[in-house]
Design a protein around this motif. Structure first.
Motif, mmCIF file in Angstrom:
data_model
loop_
_atom_site.group_PDB
_atom_site.id
_atom_site.type_symbol
_atom_site.label_atom_id
_atom_site.label_comp_id
_atom_site.label_asym_id
_atom_site.label_seq_id
_atom_site.Cartn_x
_atom_site.Cartn_y
_atom_site.Cartn_z
ATOM 1 N N GLY A 1 0.810 -1.215 0.000
ATOM 2 C CA GLY A 1 0.000 0.000 0.000
ATOM 3 C C GLY A 1 0.840 1.260 0.000
ATOM 4 O O GLY A 1 0.548 2.217 -0.741
ATOM 5 N N VAL A 2 1.884 1.305 0.814
ATOM 6 C CA VAL A 2 2.745 2.491 0.854
ATOM 7 C C VAL A 2 3.460 2.679 -0.482
ATOM 8 O O VAL A 2 3.575 3.803 -0.996
ATOM 9 C CB VAL A 2 3.758 2.366 2.016
ATOM 10 C CG1 VAL A 2 4.804 3.474 1.928
ATOM 11 C CG2 VAL A 2 3.038 2.428 3.354
ATOM 12 N N ALA A 3 3.926 1.583 -1.064
ATOM 13 C CA ALA A 3 4.597 1.687 -2.364
ATOM 14 C C ALA A 3 3.636 2.120 -3.457
ATOM 15 O O ALA A 3 4.060 2.688 -4.477
ATOM 16 C CB ALA A 3 5.230 0.349 -2.723
ATOM 17 N N ALA A 4 2.329 1.854 -3.259
ATOM 18 C CA ALA A 4 1.332 2.162 -4.290
ATOM 19 C C ALA A 4 0.682 3.521 -4.107
ATOM 20 O O ALA A 4 -0.252 3.860 -4.844
ATOM 21 C CB ALA A 4 0.259 1.078 -4.307
ATOM 22 N N ILE A 5 1.120 4.318 -3.119
ATOM 23 C CA ILE A 5 0.548 5.659 -2.965
ATOM 24 C C ILE A 5 0.752 6.432 -4.268
ATOM 25 O O ILE A 5 1.866 6.588 -4.747
ATOM 26 C CB ILE A 5 1.219 6.396 -1.783
ATOM 27 C CG1 ILE A 5 0.821 5.735 -0.459
ATOM 28 C CG2 ILE A 5 0.829 7.870 -1.776
ATOM 29 C CD1 ILE A 5 1.523 6.318 0.742
ATOM 30 N N GLY A 6 -0.339 6.891 -4.824
ATOM 31 C CA GLY A 6 -0.339 7.516 -6.141
ATOM 32 C C GLY A 6 -1.062 6.667 -7.159
ATOM 33 O O GLY A 6 -1.599 7.183 -8.140
ATOM 34 N N CYS A 7 -1.093 5.348 -6.945
ATOM 35 C CA CYS A 7 -1.890 4.422 -7.767
ATOM 36 C C CYS A 7 -3.113 4.057 -6.934
ATOM 37 O O CYS A 7 -3.105 3.092 -6.171
ATOM 38 C CB CYS A 7 -1.072 3.183 -8.122
ATOM 39 S SG CYS A 7 -1.959 1.984 -9.152
ATOM 40 N N ARG A 8 -4.177 4.828 -7.046
ATOM 41 C CA ARG A 8 -5.299 4.764 -6.104
ATOM 42 C C ARG A 8 -5.969 3.399 -6.013
ATOM 43 O O ARG A 8 -6.285 2.940 -4.906
ATOM 44 C CB ARG A 8 -6.324 5.854 -6.433
ATOM 45 C CG ARG A 8 -7.281 6.129 -5.266
ATOM 46 C CD ARG A 8 -8.204 7.283 -5.590
ATOM 47 N NE ARG A 8 -7.500 8.526 -5.771
ATOM 48 C CZ ARG A 8 -7.209 9.374 -4.778
ATOM 49 N NH1 ARG A 8 -7.540 9.063 -3.542
ATOM 50 N NH2 ARG A 8 -6.579 10.498 -5.026
ATOM 51 N N PRO A 9 -6.228 2.671 -7.108
ATOM 52 C CA PRO A 9 -6.903 1.372 -6.966
ATOM 53 C C PRO A 9 -6.136 0.396 -6.079
ATOM 54 O O PRO A 9 -6.723 -0.283 -5.226
ATOM 55 C CB PRO A 9 -7.009 0.864 -8.409
ATOM 56 C CG PRO A 9 -6.953 2.092 -9.247
ATOM 57 C CD PRO A 9 -6.040 3.023 -8.533
ATOM 58 N N VAL A 10 -4.819 0.330 -6.265
ATOM 59 C CA VAL A 10 -4.008 -0.569 -5.443
ATOM 60 C C VAL A 10 -3.953 -0.072 -4.004
ATOM 61 O O VAL A 10 -4.055 -0.859 -3.054
ATOM 62 C CB VAL A 10 -2.592 -0.702 -6.030
ATOM 63 C CG1 VAL A 10 -1.721 -1.594 -5.138
ATOM 64 C CG2 VAL A 10 -2.659 -1.266 -7.435
ATOM 65 N N PHE A 11 -3.804 1.233 -3.824
ATOM 66 C CA PHE A 11 -3.753 1.783 -2.471
ATOM 67 C C PHE A 11 -5.034 1.490 -1.705
ATOM 68 O O PHE A 11 -4.988 1.066 -0.541
ATOM 69 C CB PHE A 11 -3.505 3.292 -2.523
ATOM 70 C CG PHE A 11 -3.627 3.947 -1.178
ATOM 71 C CD1 PHE A 11 -2.575 3.907 -0.273
ATOM 72 C CD2 PHE A 11 -4.815 4.587 -0.800
ATOM 73 C CE1 PHE A 11 -2.698 4.486 0.986
ATOM 74 C CE2 PHE A 11 -4.941 5.170 0.445
ATOM 75 C CZ PHE A 11 -3.878 5.120 1.343
ATOM 76 N N VAL A 12 -6.177 1.702 -2.332
ATOM 77 C CA VAL A 12 -7.460 1.461 -1.645
ATOM 78 C C VAL A 12 -7.622 -0.022 -1.334
ATOM 79 O O VAL A 12 -8.122 -0.396 -0.264
ATOM 80 C CB VAL A 12 -8.635 1.999 -2.491
ATOM 81 C CG1 VAL A 12 -9.971 1.594 -1.881
ATOM 82 C CG2 VAL A 12 -8.547 3.518 -2.603
#
Length: 770
Positions: A448-459
């Protein structure tokens, strides 16, 4: 443009700016003073039932929304005419000064949904409506008076004023002023704000035929933009109330704690509604990361470090509120559309409040609104990749990026399944459930932290983390049917081999032993406690037909002091407690010991006022759920109600155990001024000493407290000193209740918890109240 028109449209000097700031700040200050003040006035007459306060909240929201709608409507007319109309509205509203609750006789069976809104609107409706409109209205006037300067920064003054009123009432106004004086203080403040608004009106241009606030010059916002504004306002508003509920239900029930989330919510506007490149850089990186990590750990409800956990939740609320409100500020319209913007914000705030305060307690048995709003925040808050390399990882052609996102979501789902393997019988995957949960959470959090900026993965990661650290345990308890929720909180039953417990949030609400001991009173009500002694003495004091009342049902523990021929009544404000104690079968004190006891549902003071004079011999006051104190049950007027309903030689027992407040001075003052004789009994569980050899063969002595007994403080009061003497003769340990020098007792006109707050939490291991 003519010379006069140019003069009229010239930018306002600094003095003008200060005048508008003072007017906006003063009006918002008054708005947050009047709400708790009218609530204090209404409490003795209306009681503290949830229907009353839900109705009151709806009235406040409706009046605020009406004020914003009125300010928006005024934009149809020239600003000078707006000023005349608004000053006229303020003048008419002044007819309701000084503020006081209207003297309307409510019928005994008054429906709160009808009477409470009517009473509040009749008492403060015009004043609240007029004051609530001034913030958006004056911002629009400032834009005109200053020649088109951006007025949105003035909204910070509005919220600073609100925050000041929020703190001033419990910390300064309530402890130092009676309600009558508070009302006159508010009246003086209203007069000052009227003068300030009139001064602002004088600065408006006299000739402005083409002022853009009459004829809009900017493009109208789209429906999608308006919905976006509403949702951005809804989430922080709902999260503020959900954080308050979760803190006081599952973390720690500290007095005045509700002030902190609301204060942070108001301050978030002051931080967000201004230009700040630093916030624009920091928030899109910090808020998502903190939302993922702190949001997940907060809902675990860790009780080992409650204040640390509370601090995490409060900081998270501030970050989410600032991020959402900052996004609103970025999406703000031109000043000529300002009032519509604030109207949409008001609608969103109202919807968030209605969801968290009214709908959630009806449809959820736990505080599920909190994780739902955390997920909603994950969908809304701005995000920015933490590092350039991470941006390269997630970005690319649409199909490649989609494959990466789906793969990450699949991995998150797999980790979640590993963490909750017990639900699927996969115990061989790890030896410890906690180990699996935490390992899976660590993996999900890293993604999740690595995906901040890629909203679908972060959510997806946010949802997985919430599920791992709190949601799946909460869902398991909900599925077991051992939890119930009402507007007063969350009640959870725990079934152990030898006993069953009922917890109200973090506070023990009652314990019943099983088997042959199921009729044995426990916790604060054991035979050695003050109330236990009084109940055992009742037959000798009042004969076999003693009439006994109890305010606060809990699990019904006190019912097992009932004797044949006695007449028992319980007064309980929460119907959910009645269901748990009598109807669910989970606790059997009532069915075994007092099946014919009468249960009166409603606010105890209101219901006791409807009782016949002298209709009770003994009354036990134990209405303090968790560590909250219903002030209206502890005032001189309330003790007058108890005295009227008791026989001339009646006995009143008041439970004052509390982790955060020393309530004996309150009762002592009420006793002295009401002609009561009073004595106090501080109970500590008896210790059982056991001697046994340790590993080295030496004899070790261990001390264990009496099983399922809790320390408690009870005060006994009676108009007849002979009753207290007989009680003290039967059981030594009662001591005369001493007044505290310089302490001012509580009345319906004056009460404050500040003087009775303890400097540190006292060792009430489970809290107060049953």
């Amino acid at each position: 443009m003519t010379d006069q028109a140019e003069k009229d449209a010239a930018p306002a000097p600094a003095a003008t700016h200060r005048l508008f700031v003072a007017a906006i700040l003063g009006g918002s200050f008054l708005l947050f003073l009047v709400q708790p003040m009218i609530a204090r006035m209404a409490l003795p007459r209306l009681g503290g039932a949830p229907a009353v306060w839900n109705s009151a909240m709806l009235v406040y929201q409706a009046l605020l929304l009406g004020g914003y709608a009125y300010a928006h409507w005024l934009g149809r007319v020239p600003v000078r005419r707006q000023a005349l109309i608004h000053l006229g509205v303020l003048a008419v509203a002044a007819l309701w000064l000084p503020i006081w609750l209207w003297d309307i006789d409510l019928p005994a069976d008054a429906e709160p949904g009808i009477w409470v809104p009517g009473l509040l609107v009749a008492s403060i409706g015009p004043l609240f409506f007029a004051i609530s409109a001034q913030a958006p209205l004056l911002q629009r006037w400032f834009s005109v008076a200053s020649g088109g300067r951006d007025p949105y920064a003035l909204y910070a003054a509005s919220n600073i004023g609100s925050f000041g009123g929020l703190l001033a009432y419990p910390l300064l106004v309530e402890p130092n002023m009676a309600l009558g004086s508070q009302s006159w203080l508010w009246t003086a403040g209203y007069g000052l704000v009227f003068v300030l608004i009139a001064g602002c009106a004088l600065l408006l241009p006299r000739r402005a035929p083409d002022v853009p606030h009459v004829r809009h010059s900017s493009e109208a916002p789209t429906r999608r933009r308006i919905v976006h504004w509403i949702v951005l306002a809804l989430v922080p508003s709902g999260l503020m109330l959900a954080t308050t509920t979760f803190l006081t239900t599952d973390i720690v029930a500290v007095p005045l704690l509700w002030v902190v989330p609301l204060g942070l919510y108001l301050l978030s506007f002051s931080l967000a509604f201004r230009d700040s490149p630093f916030l624009d850089w920091l928030l899109p990186k910090l808020t998502p990361a903190f939302l993922l990590i702190a949001g997940s750990t907060f809902i675990t409800g860790n009780h080992d470090y409650p204040y640390v956990n509370a601090g995490i939740g409060l900081f998270l609320l501030l970050l989410v509120a600032v991020s959402c409100h900052r996004r609103m500020y970025e999406l703000r319209p031109e000043p000529d559309r300002l009032t519509g913007f604030y109207l949409a914000m008001s609608v969103g705030g109202m919807l968030g409040g209605v969801f968290a305060a009214l709908i959630a307690p009806l449809i959820f048995d736990w505080t599920y609104e909190y994780p739902l709003l955390i997920i909603a925040a994950g969908l809304l808050v701005p995000q920015r990749y933490l590092l350039p390399i991470l941006e390269k990882l997630w970005r690319g052609e649409t199909q490649v990026a989609l494959v990466k996102a789906l793969a990450a979501i699949f991995l998150i789902s797999l980790l979640v399944l590993i963490g909750i393997r017990d639900l699927f019988g996969l115990n061989a995957w790890a030896q410890s459930s906690d180990f699996a949960d935490r390992t899976a959470f660590l993996g999900v959090a890293l993604i999740g932290v690595a995906a901040i900026g890629c909203r679908p993965v972060f959510v997806a990661a946010l949802m997985g983390a919430l599920f791992l650290l709190g949601l799946h345990q909460a869902l398991e308890v909900s599925a077991s049917g051992t939890r119930m929720r009402s507007y007063f909180g969350v009640y959870t039953m725990t079934d152990l081999p030898n006993l069953r417990r009922l917890a109200h949030g973090t506070t023990l609400h009652g314990v019943q032993l099983k088997g042959a001991w199921s009729r044995q009173p426990t916790t604060y009500y054991v035979q050695g406690s003050g109330v236990g002694q009084a109940m055992l003495a009742a037959p000798g004091l009042y004969g076999p037909s003693a009439r006994i009342g109890v305010v606060g049902l809990g699990t019904g523990t006190l019912a097992c002091y009932a004797r044949p021929g006695q007449h028992w009544q319980f007064f309980e404000i929460d119907p959910a407690v009645v269901t748990l104690a009598r109807d669910s079968g989970a606790f059997t004190y009532l069915s075994q010991c007092a099946p014919d006891a009468k249960i009166v549902v409603g606010d105890a003071r209101v219901r006791l006022e409807q009782q016949a004079a002298g209709s009770l011999d003994l009354l036990a006051l134990d209405a303090f759920s968790s560590d909250a104190v219903p002030m209206h049950l502890m005032t001189d007027e309330a003790f007058a109600v108890y005295r009227r309903v008791l026989a001339p030689n009646g006995l009143l027992l008041v439970h004052i155990s509390n982790r955060y407040m020393a309530l004996d001075p309150v009762v002592a003052e009420a006793a002295a001024r009401g002609g009561w004789h009073a004595a106090e009994f501080r109970y500590q569980p008896m210790m059982t000493f056991t001697a046994s050899p340790d590993a080295r063969g030496k004899i070790a002595v261990t001390a264990e407290p009496e099983p399922e007994a809790s320390a408690s403080d009870w005060i006994a009061l009676s108009p007849d000193p002979a009753v207290l003497k007989r009680l003290g003769d039967a059981t030594p340990g009662w001591t005369p209740l001493e007044r505290k020098p310089g302490f001012t007792g509580w009345t319906d006109d004056y009460a404050s918890i500040i003087p009775v707050l303890r400097p540190a939490a006292m060792p009430w291991d489970k809290g107060a109240g049953d």
